[in-house]
Enzyme design. Sequence first.
Site, PDB file in Angstrom:
ATOM      1  N   GLU A   1      51.219 111.227  37.596  1.00 21.74           N
ATOM      2  CA  GLU A   1      50.708 112.257  38.508  1.00 21.74           C
ATOM      3  C   GLU A   1      49.257 112.624  38.175  1.00 21.74           C
ATOM      4  O   GLU A   1      48.509 113.074  39.029  1.00 21.74           O
ATOM      5  CB  GLU A   1      51.594 113.511  38.455  1.00 21.74           C
ATOM      6  CG  GLU A   1      52.970 113.327  39.093  1.00 21.74           C
ATOM      7  CD  GLU A   1      52.936 113.276  40.622  1.00 21.74           C
ATOM      8  OE1 GLU A   1      52.138 113.992  41.243  1.00 21.74           O
ATOM      9  OE2 GLU A   1      53.739 112.504  41.204  1.00 21.74           O
TER      10      GLU A   1
ATOM     11  N   ASP B   1      60.019 112.593  47.852  1.00 24.70           N
ATOM     12  CA  ASP B   1      59.950 112.533  46.382  1.00 24.70           C
ATOM     13  C   ASP B   1      59.255 113.794  45.877  1.00 24.70           C
ATOM     14  O   ASP B   1      58.561 114.482  46.637  1.00 24.70           O
ATOM     15  CB  ASP B   1      59.173 111.287  45.912  1.00 24.70           C
ATOM     16  CG  ASP B   1      59.137 111.184  44.386  1.00 24.70           C
ATOM     17  OD1 ASP B   1      60.184 111.386  43.750  1.00 24.70           O
ATOM     18  OD2 ASP B   1      58.054 110.921  43.825  1.00 24.70           O
ATOM     19  N   SER B   2      59.407 114.054  44.585  1.00 27.87           N
ATOM     20  CA  SER B   2      58.737 115.200  43.980  1.00 27.87           C
ATOM     21  C   SER B   2      57.217 115.002  43.955  1.00 27.87           C
ATOM     22  O   SER B   2      56.476 115.962  43.782  1.00 27.87           O
ATOM     23  CB  SER B   2      59.237 115.397  42.547  1.00 27.87           C
ATOM     24  OG  SER B   2      58.916 114.252  41.781  1.00 27.87           O
TER      25      SER B   2
ATOM     26  N   TYR C   1      59.878 117.308  38.702  1.00 26.43           N
ATOM     27  CA  TYR C   1      61.213 117.891  38.848  1.00 26.43           C
ATOM     28  C   TYR C   1      62.065 117.602  37.604  1.00 26.43           C
ATOM     29  O   TYR C   1      63.049 118.273  37.355  1.00 26.43           O
ATOM     30  CB  TYR C   1      61.942 117.259  40.050  1.00 26.43           C
ATOM     31  CG  TYR C   1      61.601 117.821  41.407  1.00 26.43           C
ATOM     32  CD1 TYR C   1      60.458 118.584  41.632  1.00 26.43           C
ATOM     33  CD2 TYR C   1      62.446 117.566  42.490  1.00 26.43           C
ATOM     34  CE1 TYR C   1      60.163 119.065  42.895  1.00 26.43           C
ATOM     35  CE2 TYR C   1      62.165 118.053  43.755  1.00 26.43           C
ATOM     36  CZ  TYR C   1      61.024 118.800  43.956  1.00 26.43           C
ATOM     37  OH  TYR C   1      60.748 119.277  45.217  1.00 26.43           O
ATOM     38  N   GLY C   2      61.674 116.556  36.877  1.00 25.15           N
ATOM     39  CA  GLY C   2      62.540 115.999  35.832  1.00 25.15           C
ATOM     40  C   GLY C   2      62.886 116.936  34.699  1.00 25.15           C
ATOM     41  O   GLY C   2      63.865 116.731  33.996  1.00 25.15           O
TER      42      GLY C   2
ATOM     43  N   CYS D   1      63.813 109.747  44.969  1.00 28.47           N
ATOM     44  CA  CYS D   1      63.604 110.439  43.694  1.00 28.47           C
ATOM     45  C   CYS D   1      64.951 110.450  42.981  1.00 28.47           C
ATOM     46  O   CYS D   1      65.938 110.968  43.531  1.00 28.47           O
ATOM     47  CB  CYS D   1      63.129 111.862  43.978  1.00 28.47           C
ATOM     48  SG  CYS D   1      63.005 112.904  42.513  1.00 28.47           S
ATOM     49  N   ASN D   2      64.990 109.883  41.800  1.00 31.04           N
ATOM     50  CA  ASN D   2      66.263 109.819  41.059  1.00 31.04           C
ATOM     51  C   ASN D   2      66.730 111.201  40.626  1.00 31.04           C
ATOM     52  O   ASN D   2      67.918 111.497  40.631  1.00 31.04           O
ATOM     53  CB  ASN D   2      66.100 108.950  39.819  1.00 31.04           C
ATOM     54  CG  ASN D   2      65.942 107.495  40.185  1.00 31.04           C
ATOM     55  OD1 ASN D   2      66.898 106.740  40.198  1.00 31.04           O
ATOM     56  ND2 ASN D   2      64.731 107.091  40.530  1.00 31.04           N
ATOM     57  N   THR D   3      65.769 112.039  40.237  1.00 30.97           N
ATOM     58  CA  THR D   3      66.131 113.366  39.761  1.00 30.97           C
ATOM     59  C   THR D   3      66.793 114.157  40.891  1.00 30.97           C
ATOM     60  O   THR D   3      67.830 114.802  40.695  1.00 30.97           O
ATOM     61  CB  THR D   3      64.874 114.101  39.248  1.00 30.97           C
ATOM     62  OG1 THR D   3      64.171 113.220  38.377  1.00 30.97           O
ATOM     63  CG2 THR D   3      65.236 115.358  38.508  1.00 30.97           C
TER      64      THR D   3
ATOM     65  N   CYS E   1      63.442 105.969  37.629  1.00 26.99           N
ATOM     66  CA  CYS E   1      62.550 107.002  38.159  1.00 26.99           C
ATOM     67  C   CYS E   1      61.551 106.278  39.037  1.00 26.99           C
ATOM     68  O   CYS E   1      60.960 105.269  38.610  1.00 26.99           O
ATOM     69  CB  CYS E   1      61.839 107.737  37.033  1.00 26.99           C
ATOM     70  SG  CYS E   1      60.535 108.843  37.633  1.00 26.99           S
ATOM     71  N   THR E   2      61.353 106.780  40.244  1.00 25.36           N
ATOM     72  CA  THR E   2      60.525 106.045  41.199  1.00 25.36           C
ATOM     73  C   THR E   2      59.041 106.063  40.837  1.00 25.36           C
ATOM     74  O   THR E   2      58.252 105.300  41.396  1.00 25.36           O
ATOM     75  CB  THR E   2      60.732 106.597  42.622  1.00 25.36           C
ATOM     76  OG1 THR E   2      60.456 108.009  42.615  1.00 25.36           O
ATOM     77  CG2 THR E   2      62.149 106.363  43.087  1.00 25.36           C
ATOM     78  N   HIS E   3      58.660 106.915  39.906  1.00 25.86           N
ATOM     79  CA  HIS E   3      57.272 106.884  39.419  1.00 25.86           C
ATOM     80  C   HIS E   3      57.013 105.693  38.487  1.00 25.86           C
ATOM     81  O   HIS E   3      55.864 105.281  38.319  1.00 25.86           O
ATOM     82  CB  HIS E   3      56.949 108.153  38.610  1.00 25.86           C
ATOM     83  CG  HIS E   3      56.658 109.365  39.424  1.00 25.86           C
ATOM     84  ND1 HIS E   3      57.598 109.993  40.205  1.00 25.86           N
ATOM     85  CD2 HIS E   3      55.511 110.100  39.561  1.00 25.86           C
ATOM     86  CE1 HIS E   3      57.052 111.058  40.777  1.00 25.86           C
ATOM     87  NE2 HIS E   3      55.791 111.144  40.410  1.00 25.86           N
TER      88      HIS E   3
HETATM   89  N1  DGL Z   1      60.147 110.171  41.059  1.00 27.43           N
HETATM   90  C1  DGL Z   1      61.044 111.129  40.485  1.00 27.43           C
HETATM   91  C2  DGL Z   1      62.335 110.437  40.008  1.00 27.43           C
HETATM   92  O1  DGL Z   1      62.630 109.397  40.460  1.00 27.43           O
HETATM   93  C3  DGL Z   1      60.302 111.857  39.438  1.00 27.43           C
HETATM   94  C4  DGL Z   1      60.924 113.110  39.058  1.00 27.43           C
HETATM   95  C5  DGL Z   1      59.986 114.144  38.524  1.00 27.43           C
HETATM   96  O2  DGL Z   1      59.280 114.745  39.319  1.00 27.43           O
HETATM   97  O3  DGL Z   1      60.044 114.408  37.316  1.00 27.43           O
HETATM   98  O4  DGL Z   1      63.081 110.920  39.218  1.00 27.43           O
END
Ligand code: DGL
Length: 272
Positions: A156, A8-9, A40-41, A71-73, A190-192
């Site tokens: 974060e 993940d990011s 990353y988003g 990570c979805n992004t 988004c996994t966050h």
């Molecule tokens: N957990 C990432 C996701 O699922 C977060 C992306 C990010 O870093 O913005 O998209």
Amino acid sequence: MTPIGIFDSGYGGLTILREIRKVLPEYDYIYLGDNARTPYGTRSFEVVYEFTRQAVAKLFDMGCQLVILACNTASAKALRSIQMIDLPQWDANRRVLGVIRPTVECINSVTRTGHVGVLATTGTIKSGSYPLEIHKLFPHIEVAGMACPMWVPLVENNEAHGDGADYFVSKNIAELLATDKEIDAVILGCTHYPLLLPKIRKYMPQGITIVTQGELVADSLKDYLHRHPEMDTRCTKGGNCMYYTTEAEEKFVDSASVFLNKPVDVRHLTLE
Ligand code: DGL
């Protein structure tokens, strides 16, 4: 050791790892968070692809045969290119899987109105991946998306329980629901975002089902390993999990221990 790589990011993928380890505790895992370059988003397709490619290459170097982009992004912007362009050159027998497809498979059984909302990063929403994947399986479902660019920075920076989170969570949920009054299911794409669940539950009107990804991805991975014994036998089963971050180790230890409710031992690495 041949662990399953979880990337993940930042910290968000820990919500996926936690559920995967509940369902598949016997496997070995490496978690890699690119915390130094999160989020990353808000980044371009090219940058997310390059960063994700570096992370997958590193996890392959560390012995992983199978990597989950938790990570979805990254799943939206890099998965397909890695599968089509990089994997055939690196090693056609290794696999990289994403989190969007396993998430949308359940959606028809969750919505009664056929109107679904997606909360995700700007990159995931702009990629159009959720409507695309949902319509492949369920063309009749209406999909509305809303970008929540502040949610990942809140997580974060350990602000998930603060007043700032109330402001941004309530604002983006209201904006999403205003676009379609018939929405009765909302995907946290988004996994966050599960780390903001107390606030999300507070502002989501009753009667709207909140869809989180951890269990869905974990069940899908279990099913995948069952259907692919050739991959399953290559993944070692010692029950170990190692954590790596591109940021300072102390920073990851503090936050990850809170998310996982237990101390973690993490090592620094560099991606390039
Ligand atoms: N957990 C990432 C996701 O699922 C977060 C992306 C990010 O870093 O913005 O998209």
